[in-house]
Design a protein around this motif. Structure first.
Motif, PDB file in Angstrom:
ATOM      1  N   TRP A 171      23.154 -36.543 -32.247  1.00 48.57           N
ATOM      2  CA  TRP A 171      22.014 -36.179 -31.391  1.00 48.57           C
ATOM      3  C   TRP A 171      21.396 -37.426 -30.759  1.00 48.57           C
ATOM      4  N   LEU A 172      21.201 -38.472 -31.578  1.00 47.86           N
ATOM      5  CA  LEU A 172      20.606 -39.715 -31.083  1.00 47.86           C
ATOM      6  C   LEU A 172      21.493 -40.355 -30.018  1.00 47.86           C
ATOM      7  N   LEU A 209      21.125 -38.629 -26.769  1.00 41.62           N
ATOM      8  CA  LEU A 209      19.880 -38.990 -26.090  1.00 41.62           C
ATOM      9  C   LEU A 209      19.959 -40.393 -25.489  1.00 41.62           C
ATOM     10  N   SER A 262      23.178 -40.869 -22.630  1.00 37.52           N
ATOM     11  CA  SER A 262      23.157 -40.149 -21.359  1.00 37.52           C
ATOM     12  C   SER A 262      21.976 -40.616 -20.532  1.00 37.52           C
ATOM     13  N   SER A 263      22.236 -40.702 -19.299  1.00 37.83           N
ATOM     14  CA  SER A 263      21.129 -41.053 -18.400  1.00 37.83           C
ATOM     15  C   SER A 263      21.066 -39.986 -17.327  1.00 37.83           C
ATOM     16  N   TYR A 307      22.962 -29.704 -19.764  1.00 38.26           N
ATOM     17  CA  TYR A 307      22.504 -30.909 -20.462  1.00 38.26           C
ATOM     18  C   TYR A 307      21.395 -30.566 -21.463  1.00 38.26           C
ATOM     19  N   GLN A 346      21.612 -30.857 -25.572  1.00 31.27           N
ATOM     20  CA  GLN A 346      20.622 -31.567 -26.382  1.00 31.27           C
ATOM     21  C   GLN A 346      19.989 -30.627 -27.404  1.00 31.27           C
ATOM     22  N   HIS A 377      22.505 -29.941 -30.249  1.00 34.55           N
ATOM     23  CA  HIS A 377      22.615 -31.090 -31.156  1.00 34.55           C
ATOM     24  C   HIS A 377      21.355 -31.228 -32.027  1.00 34.55           C
ATOM     25  N   TYR A 378      20.210 -30.984 -31.414  1.00 31.09           N
ATOM     26  CA  TYR A 378      18.966 -31.088 -32.164  1.00 31.09           C
ATOM     27  C   TYR A 378      18.890 -30.003 -33.239  1.00 31.09           C
TER      28      TYR A 378
END
Length: 140
Positions: A94-95, A98, A101-102, A117, A121, A124-125
């Motif tokens: 997850w980290l 974060l 990805s931009s 996207y 996220q 994953h969270y």
């Protein structure tokens, strides 16, 4: 038979009775004591064997219980270790999502791409939160 013959027979009988009383009576008394002692020893041996059998059964029971508890503890430790590994894996997944990805890689004008996207996220969270509960943390 004469009187003298009767006296000799009587004397022989008295001698035999005297020998019996002197020798054989004590012999048979000792034999009786030995027999009684042997019976006592047999009873004591039987009791000892019963106690030994009971002790062995109880010892085997305790060994089985100890083995079971040891297996349970090993299983719990293994589950804890797996939960820690899973927690760290999902946290870093997850980290990394974060941090790696931009927004410049995402077309902000494409709602489908933004939704994917955000969905990724969120997935994953949620995976991280699920593993956190297995690990024993309380989510804030």
């Amino acid at each position: 038979m004469t009187q003298q013959d009767l006296e000799i027979i009587l004397q022989i009988l008295l001698l035999i009775i005297g020998l019996y009383l002197a020798l054989f009576k004590s012999y048979f008394q000792e034999k009786g004591k030995n027999l009684a002692t042997l019976e006592d020893i047999e009873e004591i041996t039987e009791l000892v064997e019963q106690v030994k059998t009971t002790f062995i059964k109880q010892t085997e029971n305790l060994k089985a219980n100890l083995q079971f508890l040891t297996n349970v503890q090993v299983g719990i430790a293994s589950e804890e270790r797996n939960a820690i590994i899973d927690y760290n894996l999902k946290y870093f997944r997850w980290l990394n999502l974060l941090l790696d990805s931009s927004m410049k890689d995402i077309n902000t004008y494409d709602d489908n791409e933004l939704d994917k996207y955000v969905q990724l996220q969120g997935d994953h969270y949620r995976d991280f939160l699920d593993s956190e509960t297995k690990f024993g943390f309380v989510s804030s």
